[in-house]
Design a protein around this motif. Sequence first.
Motif, PDB file in Angstrom:
ATOM      1  N   THR A  54     -18.543  15.187  43.038  1.00  0.00           N
ATOM      2  CA  THR A  54     -17.553  15.326  41.964  1.00  0.00           C
ATOM      3  C   THR A  54     -17.148  16.780  41.784  1.00  0.00           C
ATOM      4  O   THR A  54     -15.956  17.090  41.627  1.00  0.00           O
ATOM      5  CB  THR A  54     -18.113  14.771  40.633  1.00  0.00           C
ATOM      6  N   ILE A  55     -18.113  17.683  41.824  1.00  0.00           N
ATOM      7  CA  ILE A  55     -17.809  19.117  41.729  1.00  0.00           C
ATOM      8  C   ILE A  55     -16.932  19.548  42.902  1.00  0.00           C
ATOM      9  O   ILE A  55     -15.967  20.307  42.735  1.00  0.00           O
ATOM     10  CB  ILE A  55     -19.116  19.940  41.702  1.00  0.00           C
ATOM     11  N   CYS A  58      -5.087  13.684  40.947  1.00  0.00           N
ATOM     12  CA  CYS A  58      -6.456  13.307  41.306  1.00  0.00           C
ATOM     13  C   CYS A  58      -7.413  13.363  40.114  1.00  0.00           C
ATOM     14  O   CYS A  58      -8.614  13.126  40.277  1.00  0.00           O
ATOM     15  CB  CYS A  58      -6.977  14.209  42.425  1.00  0.00           C
ATOM     16  N   ILE A  59      -6.882  13.692  38.927  1.00  0.00           N
ATOM     17  CA  ILE A  59      -7.735  13.749  37.734  1.00  0.00           C
ATOM     18  C   ILE A  59      -8.452  12.426  37.482  1.00  0.00           C
ATOM     19  O   ILE A  59      -9.663  12.417  37.183  1.00  0.00           O
ATOM     20  CB  ILE A  59      -6.912  14.186  36.504  1.00  0.00           C
ATOM     21  N   PRO A  60      -7.762  11.254  37.568  1.00  0.00           N
ATOM     22  CA  PRO A  60      -8.497   9.994  37.373  1.00  0.00           C
ATOM     23  C   PRO A  60      -9.658   9.835  38.349  1.00  0.00           C
ATOM     24  O   PRO A  60     -10.717   9.309  37.976  1.00  0.00           O
ATOM     25  CB  PRO A  60      -7.422   8.924  37.615  1.00  0.00           C
ATOM     26  N   PHE A  61      -9.474  10.296  39.583  1.00  0.00           N
ATOM     27  CA  PHE A  61     -10.548  10.191  40.570  1.00  0.00           C
ATOM     28  C   PHE A  61     -11.756  11.019  40.130  1.00  0.00           C
ATOM     29  O   PHE A  61     -12.902  10.557  40.204  1.00  0.00           O
ATOM     30  CB  PHE A  61     -10.055  10.670  41.935  1.00  0.00           C
ATOM     31  N   ALA A  62     -11.491  12.227  39.653  1.00  0.00           N
ATOM     32  CA  ALA A  62     -12.579  13.079  39.163  1.00  0.00           C
ATOM     33  C   ALA A  62     -13.261  12.453  37.956  1.00  0.00           C
ATOM     34  O   ALA A  62     -14.494  12.517  37.815  1.00  0.00           O
ATOM     35  CB  ALA A  62     -12.041  14.459  38.806  1.00  0.00           C
ATOM     36  N   LEU A  63     -12.489  11.815  37.076  1.00  0.00           N
ATOM     37  CA  LEU A  63     -13.069  11.134  35.919  1.00  0.00           C
ATOM     38  C   LEU A  63     -13.984   9.992  36.362  1.00  0.00           C
ATOM     39  O   LEU A  63     -15.021   9.741  35.742  1.00  0.00           O
ATOM     40  CB  LEU A  63     -11.960  10.603  35.006  1.00  0.00           C
ATOM     41  N   GLY A  64     -13.590   9.314  37.450  1.00  0.00           N
ATOM     42  CA  GLY A  64     -14.445   8.268  37.995  1.00  0.00           C
ATOM     43  C   GLY A  64     -15.787   8.831  38.431  1.00  0.00           C
ATOM     44  O   GLY A  64     -16.843   8.217  38.198  1.00  0.00           O
ATOM     45  N   GLY A  65     -15.774  10.004  39.052  1.00  0.00           N
ATOM     46  CA  GLY A  65     -17.015  10.656  39.452  1.00  0.00           C
ATOM     47  C   GLY A  65     -17.882  11.002  38.256  1.00  0.00           C
ATOM     48  O   GLY A  65     -19.108  10.833  38.284  1.00  0.00           O
ATOM     49  N   ILE A  66     -17.238  11.471  37.182  1.00  0.00           N
ATOM     50  CA  ILE A  66     -17.980  11.803  35.957  1.00  0.00           C
ATOM     51  C   ILE A  66     -18.618  10.551  35.363  1.00  0.00           C
ATOM     52  O   ILE A  66     -19.761  10.576  34.886  1.00  0.00           O
ATOM     53  CB  ILE A  66     -17.053  12.487  34.938  1.00  0.00           C
ATOM     54  N   LEU A  67     -17.900   9.427  35.418  1.00  0.00           N
ATOM     55  CA  LEU A  67     -18.458   8.172  34.913  1.00  0.00           C
ATOM     56  C   LEU A  67     -19.668   7.734  35.735  1.00  0.00           C
ATOM     57  O   LEU A  67     -20.643   7.197  35.187  1.00  0.00           O
ATOM     58  CB  LEU A  67     -17.391   7.076  34.923  1.00  0.00           C
TER      59      LEU A  67
END
Length: 286
Positions: free
Chosen positions: A35-36, A50-59
């Motif tokens: 994610t980082i 790609c922000i939603p993709f990063a949010l998926g990683g945070i989840l």
Amino acid sequence: MPQLKPLVGTDYYLWKYVPSLAAAIIFVLLFGVITIAICWRMFRTRSWFCIPFALGGILEILGYGYRIHARSQTDKVVPYAIQNSGILLAPVFFAASIYMVLGRTIRAAGGERFSLIRPNWSTKIFVSGDVLSLMVQAGGAGMMVSSGNQNLGQNMIIGGLFIQLIVFGFFIVGTAIFHTRMKRHRGPGLSGRGFVLWRKMVNMLYACSVLIVIRSVFRVIEYIMGSDAYLLSHEWTMYVFDAVLMWGVMAIFFVYFPAGLQPPKNDNESLDLGGHHLISHRAQKP
């Protein structure tokens, strides 16, 4: 020593096993690193879609992190609900960015006439389906934490997963049609090297989509079989058919990160795609 306990004040068990500490720590680290890395590439290339993709990683990090916390609190609703929701909903956010990548790839390659649906409409349609899937699954996940609404919660999650599978099915078909037409006609303004780069981007979409579909099929089977069946009663199945596959999606997305997917702004401008260039259609005209 952590023990499996029933929900406070009842004889109902939220968990069918004591969550593995080692497995949860490993995947918190794995999802944390990837994610980082994706956030770094996103900020570096200003690829805000790609922000939603990063949010998926945070989840994913949140979900597996709370499994560590829930290990000693198997009788508490909140840790169970947070870890379940994070892991269940993360792929919906991955899908949102994947849908946007296709539309941007089509426009960047000048291949609008080869798309089954106009790129701007396809993105709206697929993302809307994704949001609907998210809402239904989130509602089901909320129901799942209440022992009186287990069946309704499971049915809602199954319904949300089916919506995701249907939307992904149309997405893969649309991608395949565009891919086939572009290979046949090679599209306007695509030289040999540029075509290879465009094809890699589409192949990335295929790979990520297939992994998410496999994971969603697993989840559908898991919930249809019920909470007392083998899949929901054994933790290893979730790690093999969910955690590993979703980490694979993030790794593939990072390696073939969709940077520079913007159509040319004028006749003489070329498209930068990962350090290479696709020449615009009009710029190549004699």
